[in-house]
Design an enzyme around this catalytic site. Structure first.
Site, PDB file in Angstrom:
ATOM      1  N   CYS A 144     -10.150  -6.042   1.977  1.00 49.64           N
ATOM      2  CA  CYS A 144     -10.321  -4.607   2.153  1.00 49.64           C
ATOM      3  C   CYS A 144     -11.767  -4.178   2.064  1.00 49.64           C
ATOM      4  CB  CYS A 144      -9.527  -3.836   1.105  1.00 49.64           C
ATOM      5  SG  CYS A 144      -7.989  -4.595   0.687  1.00 49.64           S
TER       6      CYS A 144
ATOM      7  N   THR B  67      14.272   4.361   9.607  1.00 52.92           N
ATOM      8  CA  THR B  67      15.120   3.199   9.824  1.00 52.92           C
ATOM      9  C   THR B  67      14.525   1.996   9.111  1.00 52.92           C
ATOM     10  OG1 THR B  67      15.701   4.004  12.008  1.00 52.92           O
ATOM     11  CG2 THR B  67      16.116   1.688  11.573  1.00 52.92           C
TER      12      THR B  67
ATOM     13  N   THR C  82       0.836  -1.206   0.000  1.00 52.58           N
ATOM     14  CA  THR C  82       0.000   0.000   0.000  1.00 52.58           C
ATOM     15  C   THR C  82       0.865   1.249   0.000  1.00 52.58           C
ATOM     16  OG1 THR C  82      -1.750  -1.151   1.174  1.00 52.58           O
ATOM     17  CG2 THR C  82      -1.799   1.234   1.240  1.00 52.58           C
TER      18      THR C  82
END
Lengths: 457, 97
Positions: free
Chosen positions: A381, A295, A128
């Site tokens: 979804c 990170t 996504t």
């Protein structure tokens, strides 16, 4: 720790005492809740569900939603979740160097899966985010000169939503229709491309119906017209052969947890020659070529790399196994149950995604009835809302067929016995539900359902 | 039987046993089938370097399966619907608890 266990293994110790003494030595509970509750006889009448018990799980047939973490992947991840916890961007000490080396290896593994160069892989938090970054990023970078985007009606929600957001920013978006089999018309694509088109986004394998688009031809058209080609490869990577150079793909999104890897990690392939420029969505310390700061989660990245390497090695074997299971499932159901339609063009389809529509049966009620099988109707979804899936509507399926569709997702770990169980259950439940259905009764009597004038209340 | 052959057989049997030790039904079935198929495809291989490479890979995979078998046992307590149904699955493991 493991060497001690392995030595005991080598001495052919009883497995029960091995684990018991191992656990006791570490002060852990020795009573794993294995079979304290005896499994009830589920040859009992259809409809009773033994998954009402706490520790009995249904058969997993939802591989498009997510896949289990392969134990070999977990094995590679473990050191990076225990000992090697360094930040890969720390340049000054061994913790950082070792983790950075592992991240580089993972990058190479993912690049090899799709035929790219390691420098072209960016790690993100999932497909996504990769989709958002590529669509919004490319569009916004070239905003001054180009403002048109082409996509299809059957794309994943994140792409459709990104396009909607861009429309509010002033872009123009063309949503290409698909034919009854779910494939786009290449001539329509050629016709839709304008001088102001910047990006074409077409997913490789659809997550609801499993159709595979002709990426090579689409890539050729886009390259001829000097338009960037983005493809959402979340369901395709590791399942079908992909090569970004053969297919002229400029941007590709990959999802970790669809590849038997960990959740929360994905990758974005961004071509360097010819260079694709994009505006980053997440800005900060400039990690990942400035495209995605933050990170890099080394344990997840290492897991995704291992999953990619495994998929590359096992691609043919898994494809053969899944094709065999898919044939067994479809032939089994269609030979025993009438009026079953498979959604999607059977000549351009990934066998692991089987989307079937059962006439005269409501999809949700069939899902509820198949309690011992973990399935989905439509995508995860959209399953919260009661609307029929927009993908099936784009295929031209009528509302009643769209409502009665179930998606069976076969994966690497699915077995033949599970498929047989599902076929038998589907037959039993569909027959039972149809017997309760007045529409089925009317159909049997020969009444044409389309000619009925339903009264309004 | 030559030592190489007996080594390969020992590796094969250990791998199958390690595969049988997974608690999770799907992993157990998959690793058993995979091990069987991998060894069988290399059956008629004559190039000794390929054989050596395959054996080294098999040894590494065996260690992974042993470690993960233990980890699987430590953390899993779920059963699949199909495991206890004799009509469908021969889900019984060799060393059933």
């Amino acid at each position: 720790m493991f060497s001690r266990s392995l030595r005991v293994l080598g001495a052919r110790a009883n497995r029960r005492t091995l684990s018991a003494c191992y656990l006791r030595a570490r002060g852990l509970s020795t009573t794993l809740n294995l079979q304290t509750e005896s499994v009830t006889n589920h040859n009992a009448p259809v409809g009773e569900s033994i998954t009402a018990q706490s520790n009995v799980m249904p058969i997993y047939l939802d591989a498009q939603a997510t896949t289990p973490l392969d134990p070999r992947v977990l094995d590679v991840m473990m050191p990076y979740m225990t000992e090697n916890y360094g930040n890969p961007h720390s340049r000054t000490h061994k913790y950082g160097w070792e983790t950075e080396k592992a991240v580089d290896i993972a990058r190479e593994q993912i690049a090899n899966l799709i035929g790219a160069h390691p420098k072209e892989i960016i790690f993100t938090s999932g497909a996504t985010e990769s989709n958002n970054t590529s669509i919004k990023g490319v569009a916004r970078f070239y905003k001054g000169k180009k403002n048109h985007i082409i996509t299809t009606q059957t794309e994943h929600k994140c792409i459709l939503d990104s396009c909607r957001v861009l429309q509010e920013e002033g872009f123009e978006v063309t949503y290409l229709p698909v034919n009854k089999g779910g494939i786009i018309d290449l001539n329509e694509l050629k016709g839709a491309i304008r001088p102001t088109t910047v990006l074409v986004s077409i997913m490789a394998v659809n997550n609801e119906i499993g159709v595979v688009q002709d990426l090579k031809e689409i890539g050729k058209i886009c390259r001829e017209n000097r338009v960037f080609f983005h493809t959402d490869g979340a369901q395709a990577a590791g399942k079908i052969a992909l090569n970004v150079n053969d297919m002229n793909i400029d941007l590709m999104s990959i999802s970790g947890h669809k590849l038997y890897g960990p959740k929360g990690i994905g990758a974005l392939y961004v071509r360097r020659r010819p260079r694709v420029r994009l505006e980053p969505i997440i800005t900060g310390g400039g990690q990942e070529r400035g495209i995605r700061s933050g990170t890099v989660p080394s344990s997840l990245v290492v897991g995704m790399g291992a999953a990619a390497a495994l998929s590359a090695r096992e691609l043919d074997y898994d494809y053969q196994h899944i094709s065999k299971l898919s044939r067994r499932l479809i032939d089994g159901i269609q030979s025993r149950v009438s009026h079953v339609v498979r959604n999607g063009d059977p000549n351009h389809i990934y066998p692991g995604c089987v989307n079937l529509s059962f006439s005269f049966v409501e999809g949700e009620s069939l899902l509820m009835a198949l309690k011992n099988v973990a399935l989905s109707s439509g995508s995860a979804c959209t399953s919260a809302s009661l609307e029929p899936s927009y993908v099936l509507r784009a295929l031209g399926a009528e509302d009643d067929m769209a409502h009665s569709s179930i998606r069976f997702g076969l994966g690497r770990f699915t077995t033949e016995s599970e498929v047989d169980y599902v076929v038998d259950n589907v037959q039993a439940h569909v027959t039972r539900l149809r017997e309760m259905s007045p529409l089925w009764e009317m159909y049997q009597e020969g009444i044409d359902l389309k000619s009925i004038q339903w009264s309004q209340h | 039987m030559s030592t190489k052959q007996s080594q390969i057989l020992h590796l094969y049997r250990s791998s199958l046993r390690a595969a049988q030790r997974f608690e999770t039904y799907n992993f157990r079935k998959y690793f058993y089938r995979r091990t069987h198929d991998r060894f069988h495809t290399m059956r008629n291989e004559t190039d000794s370097r390929q054989v050596e490479k395959a054996m080294a890979e098999a040894r590494a995979e065996l260690e992974v399966m042993q470690r993960q078998g233990i980890l699987n046992k430590m953390f899993s307590h779920n059963r699949t619907v199909i495991e206890s149904d004799p009509h469908y699955a021969s889900g019984a493991r060799r060393f059933a608890v």
